[in-house]
Scaffold this motif. Structure first.
Motif, PDB file in Angstrom:
ATOM      1  N   LEU A  77      19.365 -29.829  50.609  1.00  0.00           N
ATOM      2  CA  LEU A  77      18.772 -29.075  50.463  1.00  0.00           C
ATOM      3  C   LEU A  77      19.956 -27.593  49.828  1.00  0.00           C
ATOM      4  CD1 LEU A  77      16.629 -26.750  48.794  1.00  0.00           C
ATOM      5  CD2 LEU A  77      16.138 -26.657  51.346  1.00  0.00           C
ATOM      6  N   VAL A  78      20.338 -28.045  51.815  1.00  0.00           N
ATOM      7  CA  VAL A  78      21.863 -26.280  51.745  1.00  0.00           C
ATOM      8  C   VAL A  78      22.980 -26.898  51.229  1.00  0.00           C
ATOM      9  CG1 VAL A  78      23.194 -25.798  53.330  1.00  0.00           C
ATOM     10  CG2 VAL A  78      20.595 -26.350  54.030  1.00  0.00           C
ATOM     11  N   VAL A  79      23.688 -28.726  51.686  1.00  0.00           N
ATOM     12  CA  VAL A  79      24.581 -28.874  51.121  1.00  0.00           C
ATOM     13  C   VAL A  79      24.647 -28.436  49.533  1.00  0.00           C
ATOM     14  CG1 VAL A  79      25.310 -30.940  49.442  1.00  0.00           C
ATOM     15  CG2 VAL A  79      24.837 -31.085  52.204  1.00  0.00           C
ATOM     16  N   LEU A  80      23.431 -28.866  48.415  1.00  0.00           N
ATOM     17  CA  LEU A  80      23.592 -27.783  47.012  1.00  0.00           C
ATOM     18  C   LEU A  80      23.846 -27.071  46.892  1.00  0.00           C
ATOM     19  CD1 LEU A  80      20.885 -30.488  45.992  1.00  0.00           C
ATOM     20  CD2 LEU A  80      22.746 -31.014  45.345  1.00  0.00           C
ATOM     21  N   ALA A  81      22.906 -26.122  47.431  1.00  0.00           N
ATOM     22  CA  ALA A  81      22.684 -24.761  47.592  1.00  0.00           C
ATOM     23  C   ALA A  81      24.233 -24.278  47.668  1.00  0.00           C
ATOM     24  CB  ALA A  81      21.764 -23.546  48.004  1.00  0.00           C
ATOM     25  N   ALA A  82      24.882 -24.671  48.892  1.00  0.00           N
ATOM     26  CA  ALA A  82      25.984 -23.803  48.954  1.00  0.00           C
ATOM     27  C   ALA A  82      27.224 -24.495  48.100  1.00  0.00           C
ATOM     28  CB  ALA A  82      26.154 -23.705  50.266  1.00  0.00           C
ATOM     29  N   ALA A  83      26.912 -25.743  48.009  1.00  0.00           N
ATOM     30  CA  ALA A  83      28.181 -26.098  46.452  1.00  0.00           C
ATOM     31  C   ALA A  83      27.948 -24.898  45.908  1.00  0.00           C
ATOM     32  CB  ALA A  83      28.452 -26.900  46.659  1.00  0.00           C
ATOM     33  N   GLN A  84      26.784 -24.928  45.531  1.00  0.00           N
ATOM     34  CA  GLN A  84      27.125 -24.010  43.792  1.00  0.00           C
ATOM     35  C   GLN A  84      26.901 -22.777  43.892  1.00  0.00           C
ATOM     36  OE1 GLN A  84      23.817 -25.205  41.152  1.00  0.00           O
ATOM     37  NE2 GLN A  84      23.001 -26.370  43.096  1.00  0.00           N
ATOM     38  N   LEU A  85      27.166 -21.962  45.387  1.00  0.00           N
ATOM     39  CA  LEU A  85      27.082 -20.776  45.467  1.00  0.00           C
ATOM     40  C   LEU A  85      29.241 -20.235  46.017  1.00  0.00           C
ATOM     41  CD1 LEU A  85      25.914 -17.743  46.354  1.00  0.00           C
ATOM     42  CD2 LEU A  85      26.716 -18.501  49.019  1.00  0.00           C
ATOM     43  N   HIS A  91      22.601 -18.321  39.476  1.00  0.00           N
ATOM     44  CA  HIS A  91      21.440 -19.410  39.339  1.00  0.00           C
ATOM     45  C   HIS A  91      21.520 -20.680  40.240  1.00  0.00           C
ATOM     46  CE1 HIS A  91      19.680 -16.426  37.610  1.00  0.00           C
ATOM     47  NE2 HIS A  91      20.812 -16.197  36.418  1.00  0.00           N
ATOM     48  N   ILE A  92      20.893 -20.962  41.182  1.00  0.00           N
ATOM     49  CA  ILE A  92      21.047 -22.464  42.339  1.00  0.00           C
ATOM     50  C   ILE A  92      20.043 -23.323  41.873  1.00  0.00           C
ATOM     51  CG2 ILE A  92      20.862 -23.188  44.488  1.00  0.00           C
ATOM     52  CD1 ILE A  92      22.021 -20.860  45.511  1.00  0.00           C
ATOM     53  N   TRP A  93      20.422 -24.505  40.843  1.00  0.00           N
ATOM     54  CA  TRP A  93      19.817 -25.724  40.398  1.00  0.00           C
ATOM     55  C   TRP A  93      19.653 -26.739  41.857  1.00  0.00           C
ATOM     56  CZ3 TRP A  93      21.174 -30.529  40.458  1.00  0.00           C
ATOM     57  CH2 TRP A  93      20.263 -31.357  39.044  1.00  0.00           C
ATOM     58  N   LEU A  94      18.190 -27.263  41.538  1.00  0.00           N
ATOM     59  CA  LEU A  94      17.909 -28.409  42.375  1.00  0.00           C
ATOM     60  C   LEU A  94      17.153 -29.815  41.119  1.00  0.00           C
ATOM     61  CD1 LEU A  94      15.923 -26.483  45.904  1.00  0.00           C
ATOM     62  CD2 LEU A  94      18.485 -27.590  45.800  1.00  0.00           C
ATOM     63  N   PRO A  95      17.533 -30.181  42.085  1.00  0.00           N
ATOM     64  CA  PRO A  95      16.941 -31.451  41.427  1.00  0.00           C
ATOM     65  C   PRO A  95      14.997 -31.941  41.380  1.00  0.00           C
ATOM     66  CG  PRO A  95      18.152 -32.374  43.316  1.00  0.00           C
ATOM     67  CD  PRO A  95      18.409 -31.028  43.203  1.00  0.00           C
ATOM     68  N   SER A  96      14.861 -32.402  40.332  1.00  0.00           N
ATOM     69  CA  SER A  96      13.118 -32.089  40.608  1.00  0.00           C
ATOM     70  C   SER A  96      12.325 -33.429  41.834  1.00  0.00           C
ATOM     71  CB  SER A  96      12.762 -32.139  39.588  1.00  0.00           C
ATOM     72  OG  SER A  96      12.873 -33.505  38.805  1.00  0.00           O
ATOM     73  N   TRP A  97      13.040 -34.171  41.486  1.00  0.00           N
ATOM     74  CA  TRP A  97      12.275 -34.969  42.943  1.00  0.00           C
ATOM     75  C   TRP A  97      12.359 -34.052  44.364  1.00  0.00           C
ATOM     76  CZ3 TRP A  97      15.451 -36.136  47.220  1.00  0.00           C
ATOM     77  CH2 TRP A  97      17.175 -35.984  46.973  1.00  0.00           C
ATOM     78  N   LEU A  98      13.643 -33.612  44.305  1.00  0.00           N
ATOM     79  CA  LEU A  98      14.020 -32.868  45.734  1.00  0.00           C
ATOM     80  C   LEU A  98      12.358 -31.907  45.455  1.00  0.00           C
ATOM     81  CD1 LEU A  98      15.021 -32.369  48.463  1.00  0.00           C
ATOM     82  CD2 LEU A  98      16.680 -31.017  47.707  1.00  0.00           C
ATOM     83  N   LEU A  99      12.151 -30.945  44.518  1.00  0.00           N
ATOM     84  CA  LEU A  99      11.586 -29.833  44.968  1.00  0.00           C
ATOM     85  C   LEU A  99      10.025 -30.547  44.682  1.00  0.00           C
ATOM     86  CD1 LEU A  99      13.089 -27.948  41.675  1.00  0.00           C
ATOM     87  CD2 LEU A  99      12.906 -27.011  44.624  1.00  0.00           C
TER      88      LEU A  99
END
Length: 204
Positions: A77-85, A91-99
């Motif tokens: 979660l943090v890797v995806l959010a921090a990399a996009q920031l 806007h931060i995107w996350l995959p549906s399987w994680l959500l």
């Protein structure tokens, strides 16, 4: 811009932990289980701090953070959010399987109640100070350090107590951004490097 995502912290979420926990407790209404999507939506996903806060608190929490694989999931979660920031995404995107990842409501409520007492104590410590440590461009080291913590979290699952240190560091960074408290960010940096040193020693 990435800086705008940081600057919106005070607009998207309350600046104290007690009110944040009260908001999170209502996530998913009365469903039998609570999804990560519902938790993040309860905090608002327009800024970076909610991602750090959820990852940090989940990793710290008993009944949830001790489950094998949970620290690694929060690291993703943090890797995806921090990399996009850091890439400048607004806007931060996350995959549906994680959500879609879920926890039972009974366990979720037990964890929230466990956090409420220390939250009230923490709120008395939070206040705007040393804001140069979190204002642009100082928000970028916060994001990069959070990314470093997340990348180190999978090995932490085999080194006792280090995942808890990582969770606390992420929580401190989230509170620093939400409360504009640079002292929390400073403590987060110190805790990060202390925890990483323990991981290196533990794996050596």
């Amino acid at each position: 811009m990435a800086g705008e995502a940081i600057d919106r912290e005070s607009e998207s979420s309350p600046g104290d932990l007690s009110r944040l926990l009260a908001r999170v407790q209502r996530a998913g209404d009365h469903a039998e289980s609570v999804s990560l999507k519902a938790i993040l939506d309860s905090l608002g996903r327009r800024s970076f701090a909610p991602f750090l806060l959820v990852a940090g608190l989940v990793t710290l929490a008993p009944l949830i953070g001790d489950i094998p694989g949970v620290p690694t999931l929060m690291a993703m979660l943090v890797v995806l959010a921090a990399a996009q920031l850091l890439a400048g995404r607004e806007h931060i995107w996350l995959p549906s399987w994680l959500l879609r990842r879920r926890v039972s409501r009974a366990r979720f409520i037990a964890v929230i109640r466990w956090m409420q007492r220390p939250a009230r104590w923490i709120d008395r410590l939070l206040k705007p100070r040393l804001t140069l440590l979190i204002r642009q461009p100082a928000h970028l080291p916060v994001a990069m350090t959070s990314l470093l913590i997340a990348l180190a979290m999978p090995p932490m699952e085999v080194v006792p107590f280090t995942a808890n240190g990582a969770g606390l560091a992420l929580t401190l960074f989230a509170l620093a951004l939400l409360a504009h408290d640079g002292l929390m960010a400073l403590l987060g940096y110190l805790l990060t490097f202390g925890t990483l040193a323990l991981v290196i020693v533990g794996l050596a």
